[in-house]
Scaffold this active site. Structure first.
Site, short mmCIF file in Angstrom:
data_model
loop_
_atom_site.label_atom_id
_atom_site.label_comp_id
_atom_site.label_asym_id
_atom_site.label_seq_id
_atom_site.Cartn_x
_atom_site.Cartn_y
_atom_site.Cartn_z
N GLY A 155 0.84 -1.21 0.00
CA GLY A 155 0.00 0.00 0.00
C GLY A 155 0.86 1.25 0.00
CG ASN A 156 -0.12 4.66 -1.57
OD1 ASN A 156 -0.82 5.55 -1.09
ND2 ASN A 156 -0.49 3.97 -2.64
CE1 TYR A 157 3.38 5.10 5.84
CE2 TYR A 157 5.02 5.84 4.26
CZ TYR A 157 4.69 5.10 5.38
OH TYR A 157 5.64 4.39 6.03
#
Ligand code: C5P
Length: 220
Positions: free
Chosen positions: A29-31
């Site tokens: 995923g990512n932020y």
């Protein structure tokens, strides 16, 4: 004038990250928080637009009752949803932080710790912005985002042309307070002809207003 332009326009917006599953308990995923896309959705709904918000996993809930929310997890799900909705839309605003790659296979059971090294093979995800940009009709507007760390303007303009977007909203990771994790953002908007509009650091709600105004004034 702006409210008049957006009233009853059908608009698809992507927001948030995508999660690319590895096994039942892990993902890539990512932020991204989704704040920017949700702020744009709220502003457009208030102007009377018919907003279709395609969102990756976030902790946010749309406030305006007319926003239609499509909750997705992966880039492929986001792609499938957007491709279905877009033909009837006049505008697409792609603010999601879509994972460029996904694991080439999903492990049905949790991967056990065994060897010293573990290799996960990744395959490229479909590019939603590029797909919509290349399929858009004369009466459709496609807006993308770019988060660049170097050669920002050059890379953003190149992205705009490659993906056939009408505008790219550029936010730089070099600007304190801009991009992921913040409630503020500092953007520039680049148009197809190369025109650049620069804006100061603002709350994302205010940034959303600038983006919407710029679309109405320059792309309508
Ligand atoms: O190429 P890059 O990921 O930097 O492009 C960012 C823009 O493209 C954003 O508007 C993002 O939402 C969109 N994008 C997309 N599908 C992808 C990758 C990026 O729609 N697979």
């Amino acid at each position: 004038m702006i409210a008049e332009y957006f009233k009853s326009k059908k608009i698809v917006i992507t927001a948030g990250p995508t999660y690319e599953k590895i096994d039942p308990v892990r993902f890539i995923g990512n932020y991204s928080t989704g704040k920017m896309g949700y702020a744009i959705a709220e502003e457009l709904a208030q102007l009377g637009a018919e907003v279709h918000l395609v969102s990756g996993p976030t902790s946010l809930t749309p406030q305006h009752p007319s926003i239609q929310l499509y909750q997705v997890e992966s880039a492929v799900q986001m792609y499938d949803t957007c491709v279905k909705i877009f033909p009837d839309c006049q505008i697409a605003i792609m603010s999601a932080a879509v994972a460029d790659y996904r694991p080439d296979r999903y492990n049905e059971v949790k991967i056990k710790k065994s060897e010293e090294n573990l290799t996960i093979h990744l395959v490229k995800n479909p590019d939603i912005l590029s797909t919509l940009g290349h399929s858009k009709k004369a009466n459709q507007i496609v807006v993308g985002f770019a988060l660049e760390t170097h050669n920002e303007l050059e890379n953003a303009l190149d992205k705009l042309r490659r993906k056939k977007a009408d505008a790219i909203v550029l936010n730089s990771l070099n600007d304190p307070g801009a991009g992921f994790k913040h409630s503020t953002n500092k953007i520039s908007i680049i148009l197809e002809k190369g025109t650049i509009f620069e804006f100061p650091l603002k709350e994302k709600q205010e940034v959303a207003k600038d983006i919407i105004k710029c679309i109405a004034e320059n792309l309508a």
